[in-house]
Design an enzyme around this catalytic site. Structure first.
Site, short mmCIF file in Angstrom:
data_model
loop_
_atom_site.label_atom_id
_atom_site.label_comp_id
_atom_site.label_asym_id
_atom_site.label_seq_id
_atom_site.Cartn_x
_atom_site.Cartn_y
_atom_site.Cartn_z
N SER A 431 -7.23 0.89 -9.65
CA SER A 431 -7.58 -0.48 -9.28
C SER A 431 -6.60 -1.48 -9.86
O SER A 431 -6.45 -2.59 -9.34
CB SER A 431 -8.94 -0.87 -9.85
N HIS A 452 -5.28 1.97 -2.56
CA HIS A 452 -6.45 1.38 -3.22
C HIS A 452 -7.58 1.12 -2.23
O HIS A 452 -7.52 0.18 -1.44
CB HIS A 452 -6.02 0.08 -3.92
N GLU A 464 -5.50 -1.26 0.22
CA GLU A 464 -4.20 -1.78 -0.20
C GLU A 464 -3.26 -0.59 -0.35
O GLU A 464 -3.58 0.34 -1.10
CB GLU A 464 -4.30 -2.48 -1.55
N ASN A 502 -7.21 -7.41 -6.84
CA ASN A 502 -7.74 -7.55 -8.20
C ASN A 502 -6.96 -8.57 -9.02
O ASN A 502 -7.51 -9.21 -9.90
CB ASN A 502 -7.78 -6.19 -8.90
P1 NAD Z 1 -15.86 7.91 -11.64
O1 NAD Z 1 -15.98 7.90 -13.11
O2 NAD Z 1 -17.07 7.76 -10.80
O3 NAD Z 1 -15.17 9.27 -11.17
C1 NAD Z 1 -14.04 9.82 -11.79
C2 NAD Z 1 -14.09 11.31 -11.52
O4 NAD Z 1 -12.87 11.88 -11.93
C3 NAD Z 1 -15.20 12.04 -12.30
O5 NAD Z 1 -15.94 12.81 -11.39
C4 NAD Z 1 -14.44 12.91 -13.27
O6 NAD Z 1 -15.12 14.12 -13.55
C5 NAD Z 1 -13.17 13.15 -12.50
N1 NAD Z 1 -12.02 13.59 -13.29
C6 NAD Z 1 -11.65 13.21 -14.52
N2 NAD Z 1 -10.51 13.87 -14.87
C7 NAD Z 1 -10.18 14.65 -13.81
C8 NAD Z 1 -9.13 15.56 -13.56
N3 NAD Z 1 -8.20 15.82 -14.47
N4 NAD Z 1 -9.10 16.20 -12.36
C9 NAD Z 1 -10.06 15.96 -11.44
N5 NAD Z 1 -11.08 15.12 -11.64
C10 NAD Z 1 -11.14 14.48 -12.81
O7 NAD Z 1 -14.78 6.81 -11.29
P2 NAD Z 1 -14.59 6.02 -9.94
O8 NAD Z 1 -15.38 4.77 -9.99
O9 NAD Z 1 -14.72 6.93 -8.80
O10 NAD Z 1 -13.07 5.56 -10.09
C11 NAD Z 1 -11.99 6.43 -9.84
C12 NAD Z 1 -10.74 5.62 -9.66
O11 NAD Z 1 -10.90 4.72 -8.58
C13 NAD Z 1 -10.36 4.76 -10.86
O12 NAD Z 1 -8.98 4.71 -10.98
C14 NAD Z 1 -10.92 3.41 -10.48
O13 NAD Z 1 -10.23 2.35 -11.11
C15 NAD Z 1 -10.64 3.40 -9.01
N6 NAD Z 1 -11.48 2.49 -8.24
C16 NAD Z 1 -12.80 2.36 -8.55
C17 NAD Z 1 -13.58 1.48 -7.80
C18 NAD Z 1 -15.04 1.33 -8.11
O14 NAD Z 1 -15.63 0.30 -7.71
N7 NAD Z 1 -15.68 2.30 -8.72
C19 NAD Z 1 -13.01 0.75 -6.75
C20 NAD Z 1 -11.66 0.94 -6.47
C21 NAD Z 1 -10.91 1.82 -7.21
#
Ligand code: NAD
Length: 717
Positions: A431, A452, A464, A502
Site C-alpha cells: 500500500s 495495488h 494502481e 495513499n
Molecule cells: P493480511 O495480514 O490479512 O495477510 C497477509 C498474509 O500473508 C497472511 O495470510 C500471512 O500468513 C501471509 N504471509 C506472511 N508471510 C508470508 C510468506 N512469506 N509467504 C506467503 N504468505 C505469507 O494482510 P492484508 O491486509 O491482506 O495485506 C497484504 C498486503 O496488501 C499488504 O502489503 C498491505 O499493505 C496490502 N494492502 C492491504 C489493504 C487492506 O485494506 N487490507 C489494501 C491494499 C493493500
C-alpha cells in the site's frame, strides 16, 4: 433513395414503406452528434416532400441501435448560457416533432442498445418492436441531466407517470421483457425476425388494422390522469427516488420530476418547451459538469489502459503470495474472471480462510441466480491453495500480498525470484512501500512493478500499477493487461511512498487528526464529510481500514514526506491504536462495532473514545463550523493530489480524479479533487490555502496551482 447522408439514409423498401437507417460512417456506434441531428432534420424534410411514402421503419445497420447523444459535445454545449442551451434543445426537438407529425405510421426496429436520444428516437414512432438482444433506457440523470429530446414528455404519455419517473430517475436500462411489461415497446421478437416484424406492424397500420393515429394522439395530448391520481403518482415517486439519491448532491432526478410535474397537463409543443427549459437548468449545474466530466475521464482512463497494455505478455497462470484479506480477494477475483491462480501462504489456516471467503462470495452469486453451482465449482477449482512453491516455475506473474513489512517483503520477493522463470513478472500489492526500494533486493528489477488493489478487492474497481525506477515497459504493460482481464480499471502511476491514492489520503487523515487535536468532535466531522458526499467520514474510514494499518502507513509516509506528513504531536489515531483500538477488525476504534442480524458490523457511539481522546486534544478546545471542517480536510487532500501531478506521479488530472473516485470514494458528483478545485475557482482556492497556511505545509498551495492561477488556466480548460 429519399435521403442519403453519411449518418442516415432513407430508402424505399416495398409497398411504399421507407427505411430510415442509422449507419454512421467510420464509427463503431450510432449517436446523436451535431452532424446526425442535422442529417435527421434534412431526412425529415425529405420525407415531408416524399408523397409516395405510406409508412416507415427506423433501423440501425450497427449492432447498437443508437447509443445516445454524443457526450463529448456536451462539454462545449453546456458552456453556453441557459437560454442558449434551451434554444438549441428546442431546435433539435423541432425535427423530432416534425418526424412525429409525418402523415404516415412509423415503427422503430430496435436491434441493440437504444439509450438516451436513441430511446427518444423510438418514442417519436407510434410503435416499437425490440429484438430479444436489445436494451432500452433513459440514463441521462446519471450524467446530471435528464432526457431533452422529448423523452420526459413522450414517456409519461406512453408508459404513465410513475413508470416514466422510475425509468428517468434511476436511469437503469430495461431488458426486452421488462420494456414490454412497461409498455415501453409493443413487441419483442428474436433478433433475426426484427425487420419483418417491424414491416408487418407498419403494414397493419397502413391497412387500418392498427389505429396508429390514436397512438400518436395520445403522445400529443396531456396525460390522462386526474389531479388526485397525478398527485399520488408524483408523491410516491418522489419518496422512492429521494430515498435513493440526495437531491442536493444529485439534483437531476428532482429537476426531471419538476419539469414533468409542470408539463403533464400541457399539449406536446408546450410540454417540450418546459422540458427544454428544465434540461438547460440541469445542464448548468456543477453536478452535470462533474458527471459528464467523469464519464469522459472514465473513457480516457480505459483508452490509456489499452495503450499501456500494447507490449503485454500473455498471462495464462498467475500466483499470489499471501492468503490474507488481499491475497484471498485477488485469488477470488482472478478465478472469477477465468484465470487459474496459485494461492500460497505460510499458514494452512490462512489458506482455509482465503478459500472460505471465495466460497462465500461465489455462494452469494449462486443464491442470486448469477451463477450456477457448476460454475461455482469451476471457479473455485481455478484457485490452487498451497504451502509450497512447487508449481511456481510455470507461472507468468506473481502478485505478492504478504504483510506490510519492507524486510519481509524484500525477503519473500527475493526468494520467489529464484524459483520463477526469467520473464515472470513480480508485482507487489504494497500500500505504501516504494517499489524502487523493494526492487533493490532483486536480480531482475525490470520485471518488478507495483500492483495495488483496494479492499475489498471484488468491489473496488481501481488498481494502481506502479512503475518503479527500473520497471520495464513490458512489465507495466503485462500488469495493466492483467488488471483489465481481472475486470479492474488500471491507472499507471510513478513510484513514491504511498503512490497516488495513499499519498493523497494520508494528509487528509492528518488534517482530520489536527482538527481533533484542536477540539473537533470526530463524529461531527464524519457527519459533515458524509453530507459533503463521502461514503464514510474519516473516523469511520480509518476504522474500516484498521488503525494498525493506518499507523503503519503513516510511519512510511512520514519518512517519505516529513515536511507535511510528520506531525510534531501524537494524534488521535496513534493514541487509539496504542490503546488496542484497531477499528472494525477488533470491534472498537473510534466507534464500537456490533454484528447486526445480517452478520455485518454496525457502528455505535462509544463514550470511552471521548475519554481517551482527552489525552491528545488541546486544553483550549476550539469549535469549528462545517465549512471549516470541509475546507481544512479538502485542502490537504487536493493539495497533495496536485503535488502528485507536479511530481509526475500521475500524468493527468483525469487519471488523478478517476483514481480518487474509484480508490477512496471521492464524491462522484464533485468529479474528483482537480474538478473540485476548478469549480471553486483557482483564485478562491488560493485564498483558502492562504487562510490555512499557518497550519502547516500540507495546507500551503502547491506552486502548480499558483502558476495556473496566474496564467488563468484550470485543470479542465
Ligand atoms: P493480511 O495480514 O490479512 O495477510 C497477509 C498474509 O500473508 C497472511 O495470510 C500471512 O500468513 C501471509 N504471509 C506472511 N508471510 C508470508 C510468506 N512469506 N509467504 C506467503 N504468505 C505469507 O494482510 P492484508 O491486509 O491482506 O495485506 C497484504 C498486503 O496488501 C499488504 O502489503 C498491505 O499493505 C496490502 N494492502 C492491504 C489493504 C487492506 O485494506 N487490507 C489494501 C491494499 C493493500
Amino acid at each position: 433513395m429519399v435521403y442519403q447522408g453519411n449518418r442516415i439514409t432513407v430508402t424505399m423498401l416495398e409497398d411504399g414503406i421507407a427505411n430510415m437507417q442509422y449507419n454512421a460512417e467510420n464509427e463503431s456506434v450510432n449517436k446523436f452528434d451535431a452532424e446526425t441531428n442535422k442529417q435527421f432534420g434534412e431526412a425529415v424534410s425529405a420525407l415531408e416532400k416524399a408523397d409516395d411514402v405510406k409508412g416507415l421503419i427506423v433501423t440501425s445497420a450497427k449492432s447498437v441501435f443508437i447509443a445516445g447523444a454524443d457526450i463529448t459535445e456536451f462539454v462545449g454545449s453546456f458552456k453556453k448560457s441557459e437560454s442558449e442551451i434551451k434554444d438549441w434543445v428546442i431546435h433539435v426537438n423541432d425535427a423530432f416533432n416534425r418526424f412525429e407529425d409525418l402523415p404516415f405510421p412509423k415503427v422503430a426496429a430496435i436491434n441493440g442498445a437504444a439509450m438516451g436520444g436513441g430511446c427518444e428516437m423510438t418514442l417519436v414512432c407510434e410503435y416499437r418492436v425490440m429484438s430479444d438482444k436489445a436494451i432500452i433506457g433513459l440514463p441521462e440523470t446519471q450524467l446530471g441531466i435528464f432526457p431533452g429530446f422529448g423523452g420526459t414528455v413522450r414517456s409519461t404519455r406512453i408508459i404513465g407517470i410513475d413508470n416514466a419517473l422510475e425509468l428517468i430517475a434511476t436511469g437503469t436500462p430495461k431488458k426486452p421483457l421488462d420494456a414490454l411489461k412497461l409498455g415501453l415497446v409493443d413487441a419483442t421478437v428474436p433478433a433475426d425476425d426484427l425487420q419483418d416484424a417491424a414491416i408487418d406492424l407498419v403494414k397493419k397500420c397502413i391497412s387500418g388494422e392498427l389505429d396508429w393515429k390514436a397512438k400518436r394522439e395520445e403522445k400529443l395530448a396531456p396525460v390522462k390522469l386526474n389531479q388526485l391520481e397525478q398527485a399520488m403518482a408524483f408523491n410516491s415517486a418522489k419518496g422512492m427516488i429521494f430515498a435513493k439519491a440526495n437531491p442536493k448532491q444529485y439534483p437531476a432526478p428532482a429537476l426531471a420530476i419538476e419539469a414533468i410535474e409542470k408539463h403533464v397537463n400541457l399539449p406536446r409543443d408546450k410540454a417540450i418547451e418546459v422540458e427544454a427549459a428544465g434540461f438547460a437548468k440541469a445542464a448548468k449545474t456543477p453536478q452535470a459538469e462533474s458527471l459528464v466530466g467523469l464519464f469522459l475521464n472514465d473513457q480516457l482512463v480505459k483508452k490509456l489502459a489499452k495503450k499501456h497494455s500494447k507490449l503485454a505478455h500473455d498471462i495464462n497462470e498467475a500466483a499470489v503470495l499471501g492468503a490474507g484479506i488481499m491475497g484471498g480477494g485477488i485469488a477470488y477475483q482472478a478465478a472469477s474472471k477465468g484465470l487459474p491462480i496459485i494461492m500460497k501462504d505460510i499458514k494452512s489456516e490462512q489458506l482455509d480462510l482465503g478459500m472460505g471467503e471465495a466460497s462465500k462470495l461465489l455462494g452469494k452469486m449462486v443464491d442470486r441466480g448469477k451463477m450456477t453451482p457448476t460454475q461455482m465449482g469451476e471457479t473455485l477449482s481455478r484457485i490452487r491453495p498451497t504451502l509450497n512453491y512447487g508449481d511456481f516455475s510455470e507461472t507468468d506473474i506473481v502478485i505478492e500480498a504478504v504483510v506490510e513489512n519492507p524486510n519481509v517483503k524484500r525477503a519473500v520477493l527475493k526468494e520467489v525470484e529464484g524459483l520463477v522463470k526469467d520473464d515472470c513478472i513480480l508485482a507487489s500489492n504494497t500500500s505504501t512501500i516504494s517499489i524502487t526500494f523493494l526492487a533493490e533486493a532483486l536480480e531482475r528489477p525490470e520485471n518488478f512493478v507495483g500492483m495495488h488493489f483496494f479492499n475489498p478487492v471484488h468491489r473496488m474497481p481501481l488498481v494502481e500499477v506502479i512503475r518503479g525506477e527500473k520497471s520495464s515497459e513490458e512489465a507495466i504493460a503485462t500488469t495493466v493487461a492483467l488488471a483489465s482481464k481481472m475486470g479492474k480499471v488500471p491507472v499507471v502511476v510513478n513510484d513514491c511512498p504511498g503512490f497516488l491514492v495513499n499519498r493523497v489520503l494520508f494528509p487528509y487523515f492528518g488534517a482530520f487528526d489536527l482538527l481533533l487535536k484542536q477540539g473537533a468532535d470526530f463524529a461531527h466531522v464524519d457527519k459533515v464529510m458524509e453530507k459533503f458526499g463521502w461514503p464514510m467520514g474519516p473516523a469511520y474510514l480509518i476504522d474500516v481500514v484498521g488503525l494498525d494499518t493506518g499507523v503503519h502507513g503513516a510511519e512510511v509516509m512520514a519518512d517519505g514526506f516529513p515536511d507535511r506528513m510528520k506531525p510534531d504531536y501524537k494524534g488521535a489515531i496513534q493514541h487509539l491504536y496504542e490503546n488496542n483500538r484497531l477499528g472494525q477488525k477488533n470491534g472498537v476504534g473510534f466507534y464500537k462495532y456490533e454484528t447486526d442480524s445480517r452478520g455485518k458490523p454496525k457502528k455505535t457511539a462509544d463514550d470511552a473514545t471521548y475519554e481517551l481522546l482527552q489525552a491528545t486534544s488541546d486544553s483550549d478546545k476550539q469549535t469549528f463550523d462545517d465549512q471549516a471542517i470541509i475546507d481544512r480536510t479538502m485542502l490537504a487532500f487536493c493539495n497533495e493530489t496536485v503535488r502528485c501531478l507536479e511530481d509526475n506521479i500521475v500524468s493527468t488530472p483525469s487519471e488523478a480524479d478517476m483514481a480518487m473516485i474509484m480508490g477512496v470514494g471521492f464524491p462522484p458528483f464533485r468529479g474528483g479533487p482537480c474538478r473540485y478545485v476548478d469549480q471553486m475557482g483557482l483564485d478562491n482556492y488560493l485564498a483558502l490555502c492562504e487562510k490555512y497556511a499557518h497550519l502547516g505545509k500540507a495546507y500551503e498551495a502547491p506552486q502548480k496551482i499558483r502558476d495556473m492561477a496566474a496564467a488563468g488556466e484550470t485543470f479542465y480548460s
